[in-house]
Design a protein around this motif. Structure first.
Motif, PDB file in Angstrom:
ATOM      1  N   GLU A  66       0.817  -1.210   0.000  1.00  0.00           N
ATOM      2  CA  GLU A  66       0.000   0.000   0.000  1.00  0.00           C
ATOM      3  C   GLU A  66       0.852   1.262   0.000  1.00  0.00           C
ATOM      4  N   SER A  67       2.028   1.214   0.592  1.00  0.00           N
ATOM      5  CA  SER A  67       2.880   2.396   0.618  1.00  0.00           C
ATOM      6  C   SER A  67       3.281   2.824  -0.794  1.00  0.00           C
ATOM      7  N   ALA A  68       3.294   1.871  -1.732  1.00  0.00           N
ATOM      8  CA  ALA A  68       3.645   2.210  -3.113  1.00  0.00           C
ATOM      9  C   ALA A  68       2.595   3.116  -3.746  1.00  0.00           C
ATOM     10  N   CYS A  69       1.369   3.091  -3.226  1.00  0.00           N
ATOM     11  CA  CYS A  69       0.325   3.978  -3.742  1.00  0.00           C
ATOM     12  C   CYS A  69       0.594   5.425  -3.353  1.00  0.00           C
ATOM     13  N   ALA A  70       1.451   5.625  -2.360  1.00  0.00           N
ATOM     14  CA  ALA A  70       1.881   6.975  -1.989  1.00  0.00           C
ATOM     15  C   ALA A  70       3.139   7.346  -2.756  1.00  0.00           C
ATOM     16  N   GLU A 106       5.752   9.380  -7.271  1.00  0.00           N
ATOM     17  CA  GLU A 106       4.758   9.771  -6.268  1.00  0.00           C
ATOM     18  C   GLU A 106       3.368   9.644  -6.867  1.00  0.00           C
ATOM     19  N   LEU A 107       2.817   8.428  -6.778  1.00  0.00           N
ATOM     20  CA  LEU A 107       1.505   8.181  -7.383  1.00  0.00           C
ATOM     21  C   LEU A 107       0.419   9.048  -6.746  1.00  0.00           C
ATOM     22  N   ALA A 108       0.466   9.207  -5.429  1.00  0.00           N
ATOM     23  CA  ALA A 108      -0.562  10.001  -4.770  1.00  0.00           C
ATOM     24  C   ALA A 108      -0.546  11.447  -5.278  1.00  0.00           C
ATOM     25  N   ARG A 109       0.646  11.991  -5.491  1.00  0.00           N
ATOM     26  CA  ARG A 109       0.742  13.359  -6.026  1.00  0.00           C
ATOM     27  C   ARG A 109       0.222  13.421  -7.457  1.00  0.00           C
ATOM     28  N   VAL A 158      -6.032   5.530  -5.474  1.00  0.00           N
ATOM     29  CA  VAL A 158      -4.830   5.350  -6.301  1.00  0.00           C
ATOM     30  C   VAL A 158      -4.693   3.879  -6.698  1.00  0.00           C
ATOM     31  N   TRP A 159      -4.932   2.991  -5.759  1.00  0.00           N
ATOM     32  CA  TRP A 159      -4.861   1.541  -5.992  1.00  0.00           C
ATOM     33  C   TRP A 159      -5.817   1.120  -7.107  1.00  0.00           C
ATOM     34  N   LEU A 204      11.049  -4.843  -0.862  1.00  0.00           N
ATOM     35  CA  LEU A 204      10.095  -5.579  -1.687  1.00  0.00           C
ATOM     36  C   LEU A 204       9.587  -4.667  -2.801  1.00  0.00           C
ATOM     37  N   PRO A 205       9.581  -5.125  -4.059  1.00  0.00           N
ATOM     38  CA  PRO A 205       9.044  -4.282  -5.139  1.00  0.00           C
ATOM     39  C   PRO A 205       7.612  -3.846  -4.859  1.00  0.00           C
ATOM     40  N   ALA A 206       7.211  -2.742  -5.470  1.00  0.00           N
ATOM     41  CA  ALA A 206       5.874  -2.193  -5.234  1.00  0.00           C
ATOM     42  C   ALA A 206       4.782  -3.198  -5.590  1.00  0.00           C
ATOM     43  N   VAL A 207       4.904  -3.817  -6.751  1.00  0.00           N
ATOM     44  CA  VAL A 207       3.959  -4.845  -7.193  1.00  0.00           C
ATOM     45  C   VAL A 207       4.784  -6.045  -7.641  1.00  0.00           C
ATOM     46  N   VAL A 208       4.590  -7.162  -6.965  1.00  0.00           N
ATOM     47  CA  VAL A 208       5.363  -8.374  -7.257  1.00  0.00           C
ATOM     48  C   VAL A 208       4.518  -9.337  -8.083  1.00  0.00           C
ATOM     49  N   ARG A 209       5.072  -9.791  -9.204  1.00  0.00           N
ATOM     50  CA  ARG A 209       4.403 -10.826  -9.999  1.00  0.00           C
ATOM     51  C   ARG A 209       4.773 -12.186  -9.396  1.00  0.00           C
ATOM     52  N   LEU A 210       3.775 -12.865  -8.859  1.00  0.00           N
ATOM     53  CA  LEU A 210       4.009 -14.152  -8.215  1.00  0.00           C
ATOM     54  C   LEU A 210       3.910 -15.317  -9.192  1.00  0.00           C
TER      55      LEU A 210
END
Length: 318
Positions: A113-117, A123-126, A211-212, A244-250
Motif C-alpha cells: 500500500e505504501s507504493a500507492c503513496a 509519487e503516485l498520490a501526487r 490510487v490503488w 520488496l518491489p511495489a507490485v510483485v508478480r508471483l
C-alpha cells in the motif's frame, strides 16, 4: 545565404503515452492490515474461504461475456505497509500464499500500500492529486477553498457555518448539506484526503485506495510511462518491506495485472472506505489519451466498457 528549415508541431502530438497490458478483470482477493495479521492464519483462511466461490463466479461470467470465452482474469492482494509496519515479507507472504492455496486460490500479484503513496521515485498520490477536479455545487459563491488547499473533498454542498449574530442582526437558519447529483434525497460524503503535521503529509486510506484502483485499471501514467510495472522477485522474500518491489508478480504465467474492470472482495468494514473511494474517483480527470487507448482496445475485443470510471469498479462485501 544558407536556407533555414524549421519544423513546427503541436506539443500534444509529440507526447508518447505508453500502453499497458490489460486483463478483462482484476480481482482483489483481500486487503491485509495489522489486526488481520495479529489474528493469525485463521483470519486469512476465513477470508479466502469466503472469496473462493466469488472468484469462480467471476471467471464464469467473463467467459460468457468475452467472445470465444478466453477471459483474462488476474488476482491481487494488498498489504498495508503504509500506516503500520508489521512482521516482514519473509514471514508474512508465505503465510498468505499458504492460506490461499488451502482454498485452491492463486494470488498472481502482491502489492504494498505504501507504493500507492510513493515508490521507486514515483509519487503516485501526487499524480492523482494533480488530476483532482473540483465539483462545485450549484450557486457556488467561492467561499469554499479548493480541495488542493484543504485536503477535503465532498460530493455536494456542506452545511454553512453559523457565526455569532450581531445585535439586531438576523440569525441565519440552519441548512442541511446537499449532494450534487442526488436521486430524491441526498447522500452527502465529505472525505479527508490527507493531513499534514509539520513537513510530513499523511495520505488517507480512501485516497490511497483510490490510487490503488486507478493502478489496477491501468489509467495512471508518469511522464507518459506506466508507473510501477509488476516485477518478478529475484531471490527469496526480503526481511524489510522497503526491499520488496511495489507490485510483485508471483505467477509468471498470470494474466496482466491491470484490467478493463476491477472487482474487490472485501470485509464489510471496508464499505465506508470504498464509498469514499468512489467519491474521490468521480472527481479525477484521467488523461484523455489513456482513456482512448483503453476504449479502443476494449472495442477491438468486443468488450463494452462503462463511460463512468466508477462504474468499471465493483465489489463483493462478505
Amino acid at each position: 545565404m544558407t536556407p533555414v528549415h524549421a519544423t513546427f508541431g503541436e506539443v500534444a502530438a509529440e507526447r508518447r503515452i505508453a500502453s499497458v497490458p490489460l486483463s478483462h478483470v482484476s480481482v482483489e482477493l483481500g486487503h491485509l492490515y495489522m489486526e488481520d495479521f495479529e489474528a493469525g492464519p485463521d483470519r486469512l483462511r476465513e477470508q479466502f474461504r469466503r472469496v473462493a466461490p466469488w472468484l469462480a463466479t467471476v471467471r464464469s461470467l467473463w467467459r460468457e461475456r468475452v467472445p470465444g470465452g478466453r477471459a483474462r482474469v488476474s488476482t491481487c492482494f494488498l498489504v498495508d505497509d503504509y500506516f503500520s509496519r508489521f512482521s516482514t515479507p519473509a514471514e508474512l507472504v508465505p503465510m498468505i500464499l499458504e492460506a490461499a492455496a488451502e482454498h485452491d486460490l492463486t494470488i498472481d500479484y502482491l502489492a504494498r500500500e505504501s507504493a500507492c503513496a510513493q515508490s521507486e521515485g514515483v509519487e503516485l498520490a501526487r499524480l492523482v492529486e494533480d488530476r483532482l477536479v473540483d465539483d462545485p455545487p450549484p450557486d457556488t459563491d467561492g467561499s469554499r477553498p479548493p480541495v488542493k488547499e484543504t485536503g477535503w473533498l465532498c460530493n455536494g454542498s456542506r452545511s454553512p457555518r453559523t457565526a455569532p449574530v450581531q445585535a439586531m442582526g438576523k440569525a441565519r437558519p440552519w441548512e442541511p448539506p446537499a449532494q450534487n447529483a442526488k436521486r430524491g434525497h441526498s447522500i452527502f460524503v465529505d472525505v479527508e484526503l490527507w493531513d499534514e503535521k509539520g513537513p510530513r503529509r499523511t495520505w488517507s486510506c480512501p485516497f490511497l485506495a483510490a490510487v490503488w484502483q486507478l493502478l489496477r485499471l491501468g489509467l495512471l501514467r508518469s511522464d507518459g510511462r506506466v508507473p510501477l510495472p509488476p516485477v518478478a522477485l529475484d531471490g527469496g522474500w526480503p526481511r524489510n518491506w522497503d526491499e520488496l518491489p511495489a507490485v510483485v508478480r508471483l505467477d509468471p504465467q498470470a494474466a496482466p495485472f491491470s484490467a478493463y474492470t476491477t472487482l474487490s472482495v472485501l470485509s464489510p468494514r471496508f464499505l465506508p472506505v470504498e464509498l469514499a473511494v468512489r467519491t474521490i474517483l468521480s472527481q479525477v480527470a484521467v488523461d484523455d489519451e489513456v482513456l482512448r487507448q483503453v476504449a479502443g482496445r476494449s472495442e477491438g475485443e468486443g468488450v463494452r466498457l462503462e463511460e463512468e470510471l466508477v462504474d468499471r469498479i465493483s465489489y463483493v462485501f462478505v
